[in-house]
Scaffold this motif. Structure first.
Motif, short mmCIF file in Angstrom:
data_model
loop_
_atom_site.label_atom_id
_atom_site.label_comp_id
_atom_site.label_asym_id
_atom_site.label_seq_id
_atom_site.Cartn_x
_atom_site.Cartn_y
_atom_site.Cartn_z
N LEU A 161 -55.32 45.13 86.41
CA LEU A 161 -56.81 44.59 86.74
C LEU A 161 -57.22 44.99 88.28
N GLN A 162 -56.40 44.94 89.27
CA GLN A 162 -56.52 45.38 90.47
C GLN A 162 -57.30 46.72 90.60
N LYS A 163 -56.58 47.51 89.50
CA LYS A 163 -56.99 49.15 89.48
C LYS A 163 -58.43 49.27 89.03
N ILE A 164 -58.84 48.38 88.41
CA ILE A 164 -60.28 48.59 87.68
C ILE A 164 -61.48 48.75 88.83
N ASP A 165 -62.25 49.65 88.60
CA ASP A 165 -63.30 50.32 89.75
C ASP A 165 -64.61 49.09 89.27
N THR A 166 -64.59 48.40 90.43
CA THR A 166 -65.79 47.13 90.20
C THR A 166 -67.01 47.50 91.06
N THR A 167 -66.99 49.05 91.59
CA THR A 167 -68.13 49.52 92.58
C THR A 167 -69.57 49.14 91.88
N VAL A 208 -70.76 46.40 90.84
CA VAL A 208 -70.83 45.09 90.04
C VAL A 208 -70.97 44.04 90.96
N GLU A 209 -71.83 43.09 90.71
CA GLU A 209 -72.09 41.88 91.62
C GLU A 209 -71.29 40.71 91.26
N PRO A 210 -70.51 40.43 92.19
CA PRO A 210 -69.64 39.06 91.91
C PRO A 210 -70.18 37.99 91.40
#
Length: 97
Positions: A39-45, A47-49
């Motif tokens: 999960l930590q490695k997923i790219d969430t650039t 994506v609004e929290p």
């Protein structure tokens, strides 16, 4: 990353849960840690929290200042009417003198 039985017991103590020795030996905490690493490695650039996946729009009321002079209405709820005539709630004595 393998956790020892003592480390797992320490984690359980920190979060205030009781786990029997048999359960500790059956736990496969390493698979959970591996999953968290993925999960930590997923790219969430970009994506609004969000706080909650469900959108909630709470109904809002107008913030209107009122007189608030409703003493008689409030005192009408008093279970003991002894102090109502004087404008206060009568309560049982809580301390000895």
């Amino acid at each position: 990353m393998a956790f020892s039985k003592q480390q797992l017991q320490k984690f359980a103590d920190l979060i205030h849960i009781e786990i029997s020795d048999e359960k500790l030996e059956q736990m496969n905490i390493d698979s959970v840690i591996d999953w968290l690493d993925k999960l930590q490695k997923i790219d969430t650039t970009g994506v609004e929290p969000m706080l909650n996946p469900a959108e909630h729009n709470l109904p809002l009321r107008a913030d209107v200042v009122t007189d608030g002079n409703i003493r008689d209405q409030i005192l009408a709820n008093a279970p003991d009417k002894a102090g109502v005539a004087r404008g206060y709630f009568a309560v049982p004595k809580v301390m000895d003198e």
